[in-house]
Design an enzyme around this catalytic site. Structure first.
Site, short mmCIF file in Angstrom:
data_model
loop_
_atom_site.label_atom_id
_atom_site.label_comp_id
_atom_site.label_asym_id
_atom_site.label_seq_id
_atom_site.Cartn_x
_atom_site.Cartn_y
_atom_site.Cartn_z
N LYS A 53 -41.82 13.17 -33.10
CA LYS A 53 -42.54 12.24 -32.25
C LYS A 53 -41.43 11.14 -31.79
CE LYS A 53 -46.44 12.06 -35.83
NZ LYS A 53 -46.63 11.65 -37.06
N GLY A 54 -40.30 11.27 -32.26
CA GLY A 54 -39.32 10.16 -32.35
C GLY A 54 -38.86 9.96 -30.67
N ASP A 60 -28.66 14.44 -35.41
CA ASP A 60 -27.84 14.17 -36.57
C ASP A 60 -26.86 15.27 -36.87
OD1 ASP A 60 -27.15 13.66 -39.13
OD2 ASP A 60 -29.00 13.51 -39.89
N GLU A 106 -34.16 13.55 -26.40
CA GLU A 106 -34.15 13.61 -28.03
C GLU A 106 -33.78 12.18 -28.16
OE1 GLU A 106 -35.35 13.97 -30.64
OE2 GLU A 106 -34.59 15.97 -31.45
N ASP A 107 -34.28 11.54 -29.31
CA ASP A 107 -33.83 10.33 -29.86
C ASP A 107 -32.63 10.20 -30.37
OD1 ASP A 107 -34.49 11.77 -31.96
OD2 ASP A 107 -36.50 10.48 -32.52
N ARG A 139 -41.28 2.71 -35.76
CA ARG A 139 -40.95 3.30 -34.56
C ARG A 139 -41.03 2.43 -33.42
NH1 ARG A 139 -40.70 8.92 -35.42
NH2 ARG A 139 -42.12 9.83 -36.97
N ASP A 158 -38.38 6.48 -37.37
CA ASP A 158 -39.35 5.93 -38.21
C ASP A 158 -38.57 5.98 -39.87
OD1 ASP A 158 -39.37 9.00 -38.99
OD2 ASP A 158 -40.74 8.53 -40.37
N PHE A 168 -28.63 6.23 -41.88
CA PHE A 168 -29.86 6.23 -41.60
C PHE A 168 -30.46 4.99 -40.66
CE2 PHE A 168 -34.59 6.71 -42.14
CZ PHE A 168 -34.76 7.97 -41.86
N LYS A 221 -24.83 10.78 -34.07
CA LYS A 221 -24.34 10.21 -35.20
C LYS A 221 -22.77 10.92 -35.22
CE LYS A 221 -28.15 9.18 -38.15
NZ LYS A 221 -28.44 9.52 -39.45
P1 5GP Z 1 -31.04 16.84 -36.62
O1 5GP Z 1 -31.71 18.42 -36.79
O2 5GP Z 1 -30.13 16.72 -35.53
O3 5GP Z 1 -30.17 16.74 -38.06
O4 5GP Z 1 -32.23 15.95 -36.83
C1 5GP Z 1 -32.74 15.42 -35.50
C2 5GP Z 1 -34.03 14.76 -36.14
O5 5GP Z 1 -34.04 14.13 -37.66
C3 5GP Z 1 -34.21 13.54 -35.29
O6 5GP Z 1 -34.95 13.98 -34.11
C4 5GP Z 1 -34.96 12.37 -36.12
O7 5GP Z 1 -36.26 12.93 -35.97
C5 5GP Z 1 -34.39 12.91 -37.67
N1 5GP Z 1 -33.53 11.80 -37.93
C6 5GP Z 1 -32.13 12.21 -37.85
N2 5GP Z 1 -31.31 11.10 -38.14
C7 5GP Z 1 -32.18 10.11 -38.35
C8 5GP Z 1 -32.14 8.82 -38.67
O8 5GP Z 1 -31.04 8.16 -38.97
N3 5GP Z 1 -33.27 7.90 -38.74
C9 5GP Z 1 -34.43 8.57 -38.53
N4 5GP Z 1 -35.54 7.65 -38.50
N5 5GP Z 1 -34.56 10.05 -38.30
C10 5GP Z 1 -33.58 10.67 -38.17
#
Ligand code: 5GP
Length: 173
Positions: free
Chosen positions: A40-41, A100, A96-97, A162, A156, A149, A128
């Site tokens: 959703k982000g 991580d 993408e928002d 959000r 969220d 985070f 990140k």
């Molecule tokens: P990744 O696969 O890169 O670890 O994770 C990506 C997804 O994890 C993002 O699209 C998001 O939904 C969630 N995410 C990663 N870091 C954060 C954060 O600091 N805060 C929030 N709310 N969601 C995060």
């Protein structure tokens, strides 16, 4: 939980999206571009970024969830909603928002590449730092932030916040 200090302000986000939008407009001039938002982000960044892109865009969305703990990516991705349209021969830009671990996008890029798009690129508002991740080529990136985070601007905490117009850290209470 309390909303902590602001990490990226609404004004900084808007200025950055304007820059990113201008670059995307230049790069895709004369091409049909499909933006794919990852729900959703990404709905907030997608809406605001798109309005800084001066091209006749099309939009589609995917919804994914990773199995496991809520604040850590497990790398096992489940597609909850797939694209409505075929992307064979299309120019596709994933929005993408935040990146991580990068595992969600690594999976998605692989999954979409085999559908034979004309091009497949990636735009992310937040990346990140200090996180080990597989190599990901982010063509359009916003801000590099620390490994904490964050919430707001699409991100969220337990389904909420959000709609904050800026990005903030979380203060545990
Ligand atoms: P990744 O696969 O890169 O670890 O994770 C990506 C997804 O994890 C993002 O699209 C998001 O939904 C969630 N995410 C990663 N870091 C954060 C954060 O600091 N805060 C929030 N709310 N969601 C995060």
């Amino acid at each position: 939980m309390k909303i902590g200090r602001t990490l990226v302000s609404a004004e900084e986000i808007d200025a950055k999206l304007e820059e990113m939008g201008a670059a995307i407009t230049r790069d895709y001039e004369g091409k049909d571009l499909l933006l794919v938002g990852i729900l959703k982000g990404a709905f907030v960044v997608m809406a605001d970024l798109a309005r800084h892109i001066a091209l006749p865009l099309e939009f589609d969305f995917m919804a994914v969830s990773s199995y496991g703990a809520s604040t850590k990516s497990s790398g096992v991705v489940r597609i909850l909603k797939d694209l409505d349209e075929e992307i064979d021969g299309r120019h596709v830009l994933i929005i993408e928002d935040i990146i991580d671990t990068g595992l969600t996008l690594q999976y998605l890029m692989k999954n979409l590449k085999v559908r034979n798009p004309a091009s497949l690129k990636l735009a992310a508002l937040l990346i990140k730092e200090g996180v080990e991740r597989p190599p990901l080529d982010v063509a359009y990136e916003g801000f590099h932030i620390g490994p904490e985070f964050v919430i707001g601007y699409g991100l969220d905490f337990d389904g909420k916040y959000r709609n904050l117009p800026y990005v903030a850290v979380v203060d545990e209470v």
